[in-house]
Design a protein around this motif. Sequence first.
Motif, PDB file in Angstrom:
ATOM      1  N   ASN A 199       0.817  -1.208   0.000  1.00 27.41           N
ATOM      2  CA  ASN A 199       0.000   0.000   0.000  1.00 27.41           C
ATOM      3  C   ASN A 199       0.858   1.269   0.000  1.00 27.41           C
ATOM      4  N   ILE A 200       1.985   1.177  -0.690  1.00 29.63           N
ATOM      5  CA  ILE A 200       2.823   2.352  -0.926  1.00 29.63           C
ATOM      6  C   ILE A 200       2.674   2.713  -2.398  1.00 29.63           C
ATOM      7  N   ARG A 201       2.088   3.860  -2.641  1.00 26.18           N
ATOM      8  CA  ARG A 201       1.848   4.299  -4.016  1.00 26.18           C
ATOM      9  C   ARG A 201       3.016   5.162  -4.488  1.00 26.18           C
ATOM     10  N   VAL A 202       3.406   4.965  -5.748  1.00 30.88           N
ATOM     11  CA  VAL A 202       4.535   5.702  -6.320  1.00 30.88           C
ATOM     12  C   VAL A 202       4.112   6.289  -7.662  1.00 30.88           C
ATOM     13  N   ASN A 203       4.143   7.614  -7.742  1.00 33.43           N
ATOM     14  CA  ASN A 203       3.773   8.308  -8.968  1.00 33.43           C
ATOM     15  C   ASN A 203       4.774   9.430  -9.231  1.00 33.43           C
ATOM     16  N   ALA A 204       4.641  10.064 -10.371  1.00 36.12           N
ATOM     17  CA  ALA A 204       5.543  11.169 -10.691  1.00 36.12           C
ATOM     18  C   ALA A 204       4.774  12.294 -11.366  1.00 36.12           C
ATOM     19  N   ILE A 205       5.299  13.488 -11.215  1.00 30.91           N
ATOM     20  CA  ILE A 205       4.795  14.674 -11.906  1.00 30.91           C
ATOM     21  C   ILE A 205       5.869  15.105 -12.893  1.00 30.91           C
ATOM     22  N   ALA A 206       5.459  15.372 -14.126  1.00 27.01           N
ATOM     23  CA  ALA A 206       6.396  15.827 -15.152  1.00 27.01           C
ATOM     24  C   ALA A 206       6.075  17.275 -15.502  1.00 27.01           C
ATOM     25  N   PRO A 207       6.723  18.225 -14.829  1.00 33.06           N
ATOM     26  CA  PRO A 207       6.472  19.629 -15.163  1.00 33.06           C
ATOM     27  C   PRO A 207       6.933  19.947 -16.579  1.00 33.06           C
ATOM     28  N   GLY A 208       6.213  20.860 -17.212  1.00 34.05           N
ATOM     29  CA  GLY A 208       6.682  21.423 -18.471  1.00 34.05           C
ATOM     30  C   GLY A 208       7.736  22.465 -18.163  1.00 34.05           C
ATOM     31  N   PHE A 209       7.606  23.642 -18.719  1.00 30.35           N
ATOM     32  CA  PHE A 209       8.657  24.641 -18.560  1.00 30.35           C
ATOM     33  C   PHE A 209       8.276  25.687 -17.523  1.00 30.35           C
ATOM     34  N   PHE A 210       9.020  25.644 -16.431  1.00 31.33           N
ATOM     35  CA  PHE A 210       8.904  26.591 -15.333  1.00 31.33           C
ATOM     36  C   PHE A 210      10.282  27.247 -15.179  1.00 31.33           C
ATOM     37  N   LEU A 254      -1.320  17.490  -4.396  1.00 30.61           N
ATOM     38  CA  LEU A 254      -2.304  17.184  -3.357  1.00 30.61           C
ATOM     39  C   LEU A 254      -3.190  16.016  -3.778  1.00 30.61           C
ATOM     40  N   TYR A 255      -3.538  15.959  -5.042  1.00 27.11           N
ATOM     41  CA  TYR A 255      -4.322  14.835  -5.551  1.00 27.11           C
ATOM     42  C   TYR A 255      -3.580  13.518  -5.353  1.00 27.11           C
ATOM     43  N   LEU A 256      -2.286  13.492  -5.698  1.00 27.05           N
ATOM     44  CA  LEU A 256      -1.515  12.251  -5.599  1.00 27.05           C
ATOM     45  C   LEU A 256      -1.235  11.857  -4.155  1.00 27.05           C
ATOM     46  N   VAL A 257      -1.110  12.836  -3.272  1.00 26.70           N
ATOM     47  CA  VAL A 257      -0.851  12.548  -1.859  1.00 26.70           C
ATOM     48  C   VAL A 257      -2.111  12.078  -1.148  1.00 26.70           C
ATOM     49  N   SER A 258      -3.260  12.609  -1.547  1.00 25.30           N
ATOM     50  CA  SER A 258      -4.519  12.310  -0.879  1.00 25.30           C
ATOM     51  C   SER A 258      -5.049  10.927  -1.236  1.00 25.30           C
ATOM     52  N   ASP A 259      -5.930  10.421  -0.387  1.00 26.29           N
ATOM     53  CA  ASP A 259      -6.610   9.145  -0.660  1.00 26.29           C
ATOM     54  C   ASP A 259      -7.594   9.245  -1.814  1.00 26.29           C
ATOM     55  N   PHE A 263      -6.200   4.576  -5.790  1.00 24.34           N
ATOM     56  CA  PHE A 263      -6.031   3.479  -6.744  1.00 24.34           C
ATOM     57  C   PHE A 263      -5.121   3.903  -7.900  1.00 24.34           C
ATOM     58  N   VAL A 264      -4.407   5.001  -7.701  1.00 23.81           N
ATOM     59  CA  VAL A 264      -3.511   5.528  -8.736  1.00 23.81           C
ATOM     60  C   VAL A 264      -2.070   5.274  -8.316  1.00 23.81           C
ATOM     61  N   THR A 265      -1.368   4.472  -9.110  1.00 23.10           N
ATOM     62  CA  THR A 265       0.053   4.234  -8.850  1.00 23.10           C
ATOM     63  C   THR A 265       0.751   3.897 -10.156  1.00 23.10           C
ATOM     64  N   GLY A 266       2.016   4.297 -10.250  1.00 23.47           N
ATOM     65  CA  GLY A 266       2.806   3.986 -11.436  1.00 23.47           C
ATOM     66  C   GLY A 266       2.559   4.892 -12.620  1.00 23.47           C
ATOM     67  N   VAL A 267       2.027   6.103 -12.389  1.00 19.20           N
ATOM     68  CA  VAL A 267       1.767   7.017 -13.500  1.00 19.20           C
ATOM     69  C   VAL A 267       2.683   8.232 -13.418  1.00 19.20           C
ATOM     70  N   VAL A 268       2.936   8.822 -14.582  1.00 21.59           N
ATOM     71  CA  VAL A 268       3.702  10.067 -14.683  1.00 21.59           C
ATOM     72  C   VAL A 268       2.779  11.088 -15.334  1.00 21.59           C
ATOM     73  N   ILE A 269       2.452  12.132 -14.609  1.00 22.81           N
ATOM     74  CA  ILE A 269       1.424  13.085 -15.052  1.00 22.81           C
ATOM     75  C   ILE A 269       2.065  14.388 -15.509  1.00 22.81           C
ATOM     76  N   PRO A 270       1.857  14.783 -16.777  1.00 25.24           N
ATOM     77  CA  PRO A 270       2.393  16.058 -17.253  1.00 25.24           C
ATOM     78  C   PRO A 270       1.614  17.240 -16.684  1.00 25.24           C
ATOM     79  N   VAL A 271       2.341  18.293 -16.363  1.00 24.79           N
ATOM     80  CA  VAL A 271       1.740  19.587 -16.025  1.00 24.79           C
ATOM     81  C   VAL A 271       2.518  20.591 -16.867  1.00 24.79           C
ATOM     82  N   ASP A 272       2.055  20.820 -18.100  1.00 27.72           N
ATOM     83  CA  ASP A 272       2.940  21.409 -19.113  1.00 27.72           C
ATOM     84  C   ASP A 272       2.294  22.412 -20.055  1.00 27.72           C
TER      85      ASP A 272
END
Length: 281
Positions: A199-210, A254-259, A263-272
Motif C-alpha cells: 500500500n505504498i503508491r509511487v507516482n511522478a509529476i512531469a512539469p513542463g517549462f517553469f 495534493l491529488y496524488l498525496v490524498s486518498d 487506486f492511482v500508482t505507477g503514472v507520470v502526469i504532465p503539467v505542461d
Amino acid sequence: MKYFMDDIKGKVCVITGGSGILGRALAMGLADAGAKVVIIGTKKEKAESVASNLNEMYPESTIGLAANVLDREALLNAKKEINDKFGLIDVLVNCAGGNNPTATTSKEILTNDDINDLSKSFFGLELDGFRSVFDLNFMGTVLPTMIFAKDMIGRGGVIVNISSMSSYRPITRVVAYSAAKAAVNNLTEWLAVHLAKLNIRVNAIAPGFFLTEQNRFLLIDKDTNQLTERGKKIIANTPMGRFGEPEELIGILLYLVSDISKFVTGVVIPVDGGFNAFAGV
C-alpha cells in the motif's frame, strides 16, 4: 461518499530539494493542506529560512534540515531528526534535481559543418559533468527513497517523484538531464509494482517549462532579460503560450498525496500547458 483532501492533515511529508523554487511551492501547498512538512536542502540556512517563512503562515508546520541527497549518512541523520520531531514519514516528494552547464551542449543539432570542432557537442562533454547531473536527478531520487520510505513499510504511504517534460521528449542540449529524468520515470513505474502490496503508491509529476535557478540561463538572456531564441521556441510550442507558475503544481501533488487517488500508482502526469500534446503544427 464525500471527496475531500482532509486526509492530508497531520501527514508527515518530506520534500527533498524543498528550498528550491518548485520545492517551496509544493511545501506551501502541503502545509496549507495541514501536513507536517520537512524541507530537505543542501544548505541549512536556506532550508531553515523556507521553513521559517512557512511557519509564519502555518505555525509549527515545517522544519528545515540540511542533507545532500547523495549522502547516505546525512539522510539517515535527517530521518532521525524527522522521526524525533514529527514521527514516522507518510509522504516523500523527491524534488531535488536540476541541470548544469557542464552537462549541456551548446549545439542543439550537430551538422557536417561542425565536425572540425566537436567541443560544443555531445562529444565535447566532460564525463564528470554528465555524471554529476545524472546522479543528482536519478540517484538523488533512489537514495532518499531507500531511506525515508522505510517508514512506510507496514503502514502504507505515498512517494511522488518530480520528473520533467524532457523525460517524454528529450530536449536538445540537456542530454544528461533528459536521460536522468527518463530513468526517474522508469524507476517510478518499477517501484509502483514492487511496493503495491504494501500500500505504498509511487507516482511522478512531469512539469513542463517553469523558470528555475537551473534553467534560467538557457531561457532568459542575462543581459537583456528577454527570452532567448530557445525560450521563444519553447513558448511557441506550448499551446498555453507561457511558462508555468510554481503554484500550478500544487493541485496535482495534493491529488496524488490524498486518498482521493488511492487506486492511482505507477503514472507520470504532465503539467505542461499542453507542450506534450502539441505536434508543432
